[in-house]
Enzyme design. Structure first.
Site, PDB file in Angstrom:
ATOM      1  N   ASP A  54       0.837  -1.199   0.000  1.00  0.00           N
ATOM      2  CA  ASP A  54       0.000   0.000   0.000  1.00  0.00           C
ATOM      3  C   ASP A  54       0.875   1.253   0.000  1.00  0.00           C
ATOM      4  O   ASP A  54       0.373   2.376  -0.024  1.00  0.00           O
ATOM      5  CB  ASP A  54      -0.998   0.009   1.155  1.00  0.00           C
ATOM      6  CG  ASP A  54      -0.354  -0.130   2.528  1.00  0.00           C
ATOM      7  OD1 ASP A  54       0.886  -0.143   2.608  1.00  0.00           O
ATOM      8  OD2 ASP A  54      -1.110  -0.234   3.517  1.00  0.00           O
ATOM      9  N   SER A  55       2.205   1.052  -0.044  1.00  0.00           N
ATOM     10  CA  SER A  55       3.130   2.154  -0.299  1.00  0.00           C
ATOM     11  C   SER A  55       2.903   2.745  -1.686  1.00  0.00           C
ATOM     12  O   SER A  55       3.445   3.813  -2.012  1.00  0.00           O
ATOM     13  CB  SER A  55       4.583   1.677  -0.169  1.00  0.00           C
ATOM     14  OG  SER A  55       4.786   0.460  -0.869  1.00  0.00           O
ATOM     15  N   ASP A  93      -0.878  -6.170  -0.035  1.00  0.00           N
ATOM     16  CA  ASP A  93      -1.338  -5.558   1.212  1.00  0.00           C
ATOM     17  C   ASP A  93      -2.859  -5.417   1.205  1.00  0.00           C
ATOM     18  O   ASP A  93      -3.436  -4.961   0.210  1.00  0.00           O
ATOM     19  CB  ASP A  93      -0.741  -4.152   1.364  1.00  0.00           C
ATOM     20  CG  ASP A  93       0.584  -4.148   2.101  1.00  0.00           C
ATOM     21  OD1 ASP A  93       0.831  -5.077   2.889  1.00  0.00           O
ATOM     22  OD2 ASP A  93       1.375  -3.220   1.875  1.00  0.00           O
ATOM     23  N   LYS A 123      -1.128  -9.544   2.939  1.00  0.00           N
ATOM     24  CA  LYS A 123      -0.393  -9.089   4.125  1.00  0.00           C
ATOM     25  C   LYS A 123      -1.278  -8.179   4.957  1.00  0.00           C
ATOM     26  O   LYS A 123      -2.012  -7.353   4.417  1.00  0.00           O
ATOM     27  CB  LYS A 123       0.902  -8.357   3.744  1.00  0.00           C
ATOM     28  CG  LYS A 123       1.726  -7.888   4.959  1.00  0.00           C
ATOM     29  CD  LYS A 123       3.131  -7.455   4.571  1.00  0.00           C
ATOM     30  CE  LYS A 123       3.173  -6.102   3.911  1.00  0.00           C
ATOM     31  NZ  LYS A 123       2.741  -4.988   4.827  1.00  0.00           N
ATOM     32  N   GLU A 125      -1.330  -5.739   8.698  1.00  0.00           N
ATOM     33  CA  GLU A 125      -0.568  -5.107   9.766  1.00  0.00           C
ATOM     34  C   GLU A 125      -1.248  -5.337  11.121  1.00  0.00           C
ATOM     35  O   GLU A 125      -2.461  -5.223  11.236  1.00  0.00           O
ATOM     36  CB  GLU A 125      -0.456  -3.601   9.520  1.00  0.00           C
ATOM     37  CG  GLU A 125       0.361  -3.223   8.297  1.00  0.00           C
ATOM     38  CD  GLU A 125       0.503  -1.720   8.130  1.00  0.00           C
ATOM     39  OE1 GLU A 125       0.071  -0.975   9.040  1.00  0.00           O
ATOM     40  OE2 GLU A 125       1.039  -1.285   7.100  1.00  0.00           O
ATOM     41  N   GLU A 192       9.280  -4.255  10.656  1.00  0.00           N
ATOM     42  CA  GLU A 192       9.682  -2.957  10.117  1.00  0.00           C
ATOM     43  C   GLU A 192      10.185  -2.013  11.196  1.00  0.00           C
ATOM     44  O   GLU A 192       9.522  -1.783  12.207  1.00  0.00           O
ATOM     45  CB  GLU A 192       8.508  -2.296   9.373  1.00  0.00           C
ATOM     46  CG  GLU A 192       8.877  -0.939   8.775  1.00  0.00           C
ATOM     47  CD  GLU A 192       7.850  -0.383   7.821  1.00  0.00           C
ATOM     48  OE1 GLU A 192       8.080   0.731   7.288  1.00  0.00           O
ATOM     49  OE2 GLU A 192       6.812  -1.036   7.595  1.00  0.00           O
TER      50      GLU A 192
END
Length: 276
Positions: A54-55, A93, A123, A125, A192
């Site tokens: 999602d970057s 993501d 993925k 978070e 991270e």
């Protein structure tokens, strides 16, 4: 009918492949990609994992955070990447608020990412708060990669991108979360921007691979954003970033040379035109 021999086809990287790589002590390489062309290049170069991060919110759409990305945005980028890949494992993501509200919503989001985009895994978070969702998604047959430490989707909660888990309490919580994610069925975890010693400890205490970004050499693998490691982005200069090229300068020079040739009428020349 295809004339390609089975032996000529690239061996696909799977979630089991990366788990086996940890067991064998072989480091895992991972980069981000958001479009067909870039995915094709890094897949053919031999990368094991491609993360459709999602970057994309930052490097493709120009947002300050990853928060604005929607599930539809991520499905679009992931489908582009999947079409460019023959060998790598493609992980997508799940974006902010596509899985945090309810377990049912999380399962639906993960299902859409697999069915509509063709992702090989997703993925997510977070730790303890998302464990039930992780379990449900894994039970549905969808591989999940976890993500602990600095979690960019929570930037407004923490208010800073500084190193996480430097204090003992947060470090112990991160270790517990890593073990919970493993127990819930995650096949790997991104760590991270946490202290290198903590990342090495987590890596030793769980049996699934850890992929580090700003988490030191003790992780089972490493990931970088492709725009950063290729030097496309000159403004982002974290300590953990190593630039392997300076494409910003290369592209700027190329564009300026093109402009010069157009202005001077050097382009197109006679060989670059069609006769009639």
């Amino acid at each position: 009918m295809s004339t390609q021999k089975k032996s000529d086809r690239p061996v696909k990287i799977t979630t089991q492949t990366v788990v086996d790589m940890k067991r064998k002590g072989e480091k895992i390489s991972m980069l981000t990609a958001y479009d067909f062309t870039m995915a094709q290049i890094i897949d053919q170069a031999g990368i094991e994992i491609i993360l459709v991060g999602d970057s994309a919110s930052n490097v493709m759409a120009g947002h300050e955070t990853t928060v604005p990305m929607t599930l539809d945005h991520m499905i679009y980028h992931t489908s582009c990447v999947v079409r460019g890949v023959d060998r790598a494992l493609v992980i997508a993501d799940l974006p902010f608020m596509s899985y945090q509200v309810t377990t049912k919503e999380a399962l639906i989001s993960a299902g859409r990412m697999m069915k509509e985009a063709g992702a090989h895994a997703i993925k997510m978070e977070g730790g303890k708060p998302i464990i039930n969702s992780v379990k449900k998604i894994v039970e549905a047959g969808i591989p999940v990669m976890g993500h602990l430490g600095l979690t960019p989707q929570s930037i407004y909660k923490f208010g800073t991108y500084k190193v996480r888990a430097t204090e003992e309490q947060e470090a112990e919580e991160l270790i517990r979360d890593a073990k919970l994610l493993e127990e819930a069925g995650c096949f790997s975890i991104v760590l991270e921007k946490i202290p290198a010693k903590l990342a090495a400890r987590v890596t030793e205490e769980i049996s699934i691979p850890t992929i580090g970004i700003g988490a030191g050499a003790g992780c089972d693998g490493q990931v970088l954003v492709i725009h950063d490691m290729l030097g496309l982005n000159k403004e982002f200069n974290p300590r953990f970033l190593r630039r392997y090229a300076d494409l910003n300068t290369v592209m700027t020079d190329a564009v300026q040379n093109y402009i010069k040739d157009v202005k001077s009428k050097d382009f197109p020349n006679e060989e670059e035109q069609y006769g009639g």
